[in-house]
Write a protein that holds these residues in place. Sequence first.
Motif, short mmCIF file in Angstrom:
data_model
loop_
_atom_site.label_atom_id
_atom_site.label_comp_id
_atom_site.label_asym_id
_atom_site.label_seq_id
_atom_site.Cartn_x
_atom_site.Cartn_y
_atom_site.Cartn_z
N GLY A 19 4.17 11.18 0.22
CA GLY A 19 5.05 11.79 1.19
C GLY A 19 6.35 11.13 1.71
N CYS A 20 7.43 11.86 1.88
CA CYS A 20 8.71 11.26 2.50
C CYS A 20 9.51 12.19 3.26
CB CYS A 20 9.43 10.73 1.17
SG CYS A 20 9.80 12.07 0.03
N PRO A 207 -6.34 7.12 4.89
CA PRO A 207 -5.74 6.90 3.55
C PRO A 207 -4.73 6.04 3.28
CG PRO A 207 -5.07 9.05 4.35
CD PRO A 207 -5.95 8.47 5.18
N LEU A 208 -4.53 5.59 1.92
CA LEU A 208 -3.29 4.54 1.49
C LEU A 208 -2.50 5.56 0.99
CD1 LEU A 208 -2.21 1.85 1.51
CD2 LEU A 208 -3.38 1.54 -0.67
N ASP A 209 -1.04 5.45 1.62
CA ASP A 209 0.01 6.47 0.98
C ASP A 209 0.99 5.71 0.33
OD1 ASP A 209 -1.14 9.32 1.18
OD2 ASP A 209 -0.71 9.01 3.32
N LEU A 210 1.26 5.72 -0.86
CA LEU A 210 2.22 4.62 -1.37
C LEU A 210 3.17 5.70 -2.31
CD1 LEU A 210 0.07 1.93 -2.84
CD2 LEU A 210 1.40 1.93 -0.43
N LEU A 211 4.42 5.16 -2.26
CA LEU A 211 5.61 5.91 -2.92
C LEU A 211 6.62 5.00 -3.57
CD1 LEU A 211 7.05 8.86 -2.90
CD2 LEU A 211 8.61 7.98 -1.29
N LEU A 230 6.63 0.09 -3.31
CA LEU A 230 7.38 -1.26 -3.23
C LEU A 230 8.06 -0.94 -1.69
CD1 LEU A 230 9.17 -1.42 -6.70
CD2 LEU A 230 7.36 -3.04 -5.48
N PHE A 231 8.42 0.16 -1.09
CA PHE A 231 8.98 0.34 0.12
C PHE A 231 7.93 0.11 0.93
CE2 PHE A 231 11.25 3.36 -2.91
CZ PHE A 231 12.53 2.82 -2.93
N ASP A 232 6.92 0.13 0.91
CA ASP A 232 5.97 0.00 1.92
C ASP A 232 5.47 -1.37 2.12
OD1 ASP A 232 5.49 2.97 2.61
OD2 ASP A 232 4.75 2.85 0.37
N ARG A 233 6.02 -2.57 1.55
CA ARG A 233 5.38 -3.69 1.48
C ARG A 233 5.61 -4.34 2.66
NH1 ARG A 233 3.62 -5.84 -3.56
NH2 ARG A 233 3.80 -4.26 -5.21
N GLY A 272 18.69 5.61 3.65
CA GLY A 272 18.13 4.29 4.26
C GLY A 272 17.64 3.38 3.06
N ARG A 273 16.21 3.16 2.97
CA ARG A 273 15.68 2.60 1.88
C ARG A 273 15.80 3.26 0.39
NH1 ARG A 273 9.48 1.96 3.97
NH2 ARG A 273 9.87 4.38 4.14
#
Length: 322
Positions: A19-20, A207-211, A230-233, A272-273
Amino acid sequence: MSPLRMLSALLLVALTAGGCELAEVAAPESEDILTVEALLRVGQPRQRVLLHRSVEGRLIRGEPGAEVTVAGPNGLAVSFQAAQLSECLLEVTDSIYVEETAIEASCYISPQGAGFFVQPGNRYDLRIETQRGEVVRGRTDVPGNFGFRNPVVALDPEERVGFCTLSDKPFELAWGRSEGAWAYLVALRHTGWGSDLKGEGVEVPDPLDLLAVAVSAADTTLLFPENVGLFDRFDIDRRVFEELEKGLPRADTSVLSILATDRNYTNAIRGGRFNPSGNVRFSSVIGDGVGLFGSVVQVTIRSSVGSGGTRPPACQTADLPG
């Protein structure tokens, strides 16, 4: 997060495992602007269009009674039907509240008989006419067909989903190039995992959501799972990422999706990121409104523990040496 941006984020939960957010299109203050959020998704049997007005006090009003059509190759037009907001926002009611703001947007979906009418490589035109006579138009060129290269997995030809268990060792995730794509999104949702870390007092998102985002049509590989998220670190405990460097931890359910995005959608998420040069908030519709009309081609691998603790067969993956 503004109410409109939150609304867009809720809409996109339907899109992918991770998701984004869609871009927020800024409307002049006090003007009543029709806003369109429409994203065609190859592999989905029903397409959705969300319409709402700009914020009025603490209310985001919808636009009922609009005529919404999407025309594809040979001028074949599909007329969308009004539906409950929950059909667009999934697991929410038809009237929700965000930051003390009521959201009563209008949802329109393609009829069931239209089936999988959105196909890779085709051009589609959107036309919306409201009861007050406003007309909005948009056009999207859907990215081309593509699939996974590593792992090698057979996908359902319509829903574009394959079933296998992802390797618990690091590997180079690779996929084919999608003609006309402007970017790729790689999304992972990992559910029912991390009991060992939880026992050590680590805060484990579940849940773990990563993008991950590759803003280049030629960038079709990444180290998995280390380079997803990488954006969630800065938002997740570092121990979680230390585990991901070793490989993908076992989970009850893992969903890995890769999305090839068109120009319109790429510009909508470049902010943004995702875009060091600043926000890009171009409206991809014209006429009496603003917003997004874009498209994505999505391929997915699903792995879930079935009855008796059985899992799908292992994905055919070339793991990294060592």
